[in-house]
Design a protein around this motif. Structure first.
Motif, short mmCIF file in Angstrom:
data_model
loop_
_atom_site.label_atom_id
_atom_site.label_comp_id
_atom_site.label_asym_id
_atom_site.label_seq_id
_atom_site.Cartn_x
_atom_site.Cartn_y
_atom_site.Cartn_z
N GLN A 238 0.82 -1.21 0.00
CA GLN A 238 0.00 0.00 0.00
C GLN A 238 0.85 1.26 0.00
OE1 GLN A 238 -2.86 -0.54 3.14
NE2 GLN A 238 -3.95 -2.11 2.01
N ASP A 239 1.96 1.24 0.74
CA ASP A 239 2.89 2.38 0.70
C ASP A 239 3.44 2.56 -0.71
OD1 ASP A 239 2.54 2.85 3.39
OD2 ASP A 239 4.45 1.96 4.01
N ALA A 240 3.83 1.46 -1.32
CA ALA A 240 4.38 1.51 -2.67
C ALA A 240 3.33 2.01 -3.67
CB ALA A 240 4.88 0.13 -3.09
N LEU A 241 2.10 1.58 -3.48
CA LEU A 241 1.03 2.00 -4.37
C LEU A 241 0.77 3.50 -4.27
CD1 LEU A 241 -0.85 0.72 -6.44
CD2 LEU A 241 -2.53 0.37 -4.63
N VAL A 242 0.85 4.03 -3.07
CA VAL A 242 0.67 5.47 -2.87
C VAL A 242 1.79 6.24 -3.58
CG1 VAL A 242 0.72 7.33 -1.16
CG2 VAL A 242 -0.66 5.30 -0.74
N VAL A 243 3.02 5.79 -3.40
CA VAL A 243 4.16 6.44 -4.05
C VAL A 243 3.99 6.38 -5.57
CG1 VAL A 243 6.65 6.24 -4.49
CG2 VAL A 243 5.77 6.03 -2.16
N PHE A 244 3.66 5.20 -6.06
CA PHE A 244 3.48 5.00 -7.49
C PHE A 244 2.38 5.91 -8.03
CE2 PHE A 244 1.42 2.72 -11.02
CZ PHE A 244 2.49 2.60 -11.88
N TYR A 245 1.25 5.93 -7.36
CA TYR A 245 0.10 6.74 -7.79
C TYR A 245 0.47 8.22 -7.85
CZ TYR A 245 -4.52 8.86 -7.81
OH TYR A 245 -5.62 9.61 -8.13
N GLU A 246 1.14 8.70 -6.80
CA GLU A 246 1.52 10.12 -6.77
C GLU A 246 2.48 10.46 -7.91
OE1 GLU A 246 3.03 10.61 -2.79
OE2 GLU A 246 1.01 10.85 -1.96
N GLN A 247 3.40 9.54 -8.22
CA GLN A 247 4.34 9.79 -9.31
C GLN A 247 3.64 9.80 -10.66
OE1 GLN A 247 7.39 6.81 -8.86
NE2 GLN A 247 8.53 8.03 -7.36
N VAL A 248 2.74 8.85 -10.86
CA VAL A 248 2.05 8.77 -12.15
C VAL A 248 1.12 9.96 -12.34
CG1 VAL A 248 0.38 7.44 -13.51
CG2 VAL A 248 2.23 6.27 -12.35
N VAL A 249 0.28 10.23 -11.37
CA VAL A 249 -0.69 11.31 -11.50
C VAL A 249 0.02 12.67 -11.54
CG1 VAL A 249 -2.63 12.46 -10.35
CG2 VAL A 249 -2.57 9.99 -10.52
N GLY A 250 1.13 12.80 -10.82
CA GLY A 250 1.89 14.05 -10.83
C GLY A 250 2.76 14.21 -12.06
#
Length: 191
Positions: A56-68
């Motif tokens: 879940q931590d990795a998913l949050v990091v990934f999501y923020e990078q992709v959307v940003g």
């Protein structure tokens, strides 16, 4: 979001999928990338809960990078997500290795006085954190110990905004400081 989208390198298509239907896109990422993360964590001595936390931590990091728009994928999205999770798990293992109290065998129950004397004054602060109550304890540990962003903490604890979480964190920190100060004053008076 199709299965081929998960393996396609262009980040802009993944970004569009996440913005268009976030729940569906994240569900597909979870189905594809979580099993390898779980195997990795469990092979290295972690539990299923550890795997979920790391993922879940990795998913949050990934999501923020992709959307940003900060990510240029050179591999599949699931491969990149597993890589983030692997780094997060390695960081967690190093953190655990530095903590003597987690190295104690299960079932060992030491008295509070023995624990404080053996583990030193840094662990005495954890005793004060325990006394703050569940909400404050979770807030302070999430922010300072696990280094989670306030946005994530706000969402996890049901705060309306990051500002609300910041104010609550400040109040909890002040309560902790006051508890430590009061204990210190009591110790210096007693001789």
């Amino acid at each position: 979001m199709t299965a081929s989208l998960l393996s396609a390198p262009p980040a802009y298509t993944l970004r569009q999928a996440l913005l268009a239907d976030r729940e569906r896109a994240l569900t597909q990422l979870y189905r594809r990338a979580f099993p390898p993360v779980r195997r990795l964590v469990q092979r290295q001595g972690g539990s299923a809960q550890d795997a979920q936390d790391v993922f879940q931590d990795a998913l949050v990091v990934f999501y923020e990078q992709v959307v940003g728009n900060k990510l240029v994928l050179t591999a599949s999205a699931s491969t990149y997500l597993v890589s983030i999770a692997r780094h997060r798990w390695q960081h967690e293992l190093r953190r655990r290795a530095r903590l003597p109290h987690e190295a104690l065998p299960e079932g060992v129950d030491m008295a509070a006085e023995e624990t404080e004397a053996t583990l030193g004054p840094a662990f005495a602060v954890l005793d004060y954190v325990e006394r703050l109550g569940t909400k404050c304890k979770n807030m302070l540990l999430s922010f300072y110990y696990f280094q989670q962003p306030l946005a994530q903490i706000a969402e996890a604890n049901g705060y309306r905004s990051v500002r609300s979480a910041t104010v609550q964190k400040f109040k909890c920190l002040e309560r902790l400081r006051e508890s430590v100060r009061a204990a210190f004053r009591a110790e210096t008076i007693e001789y």
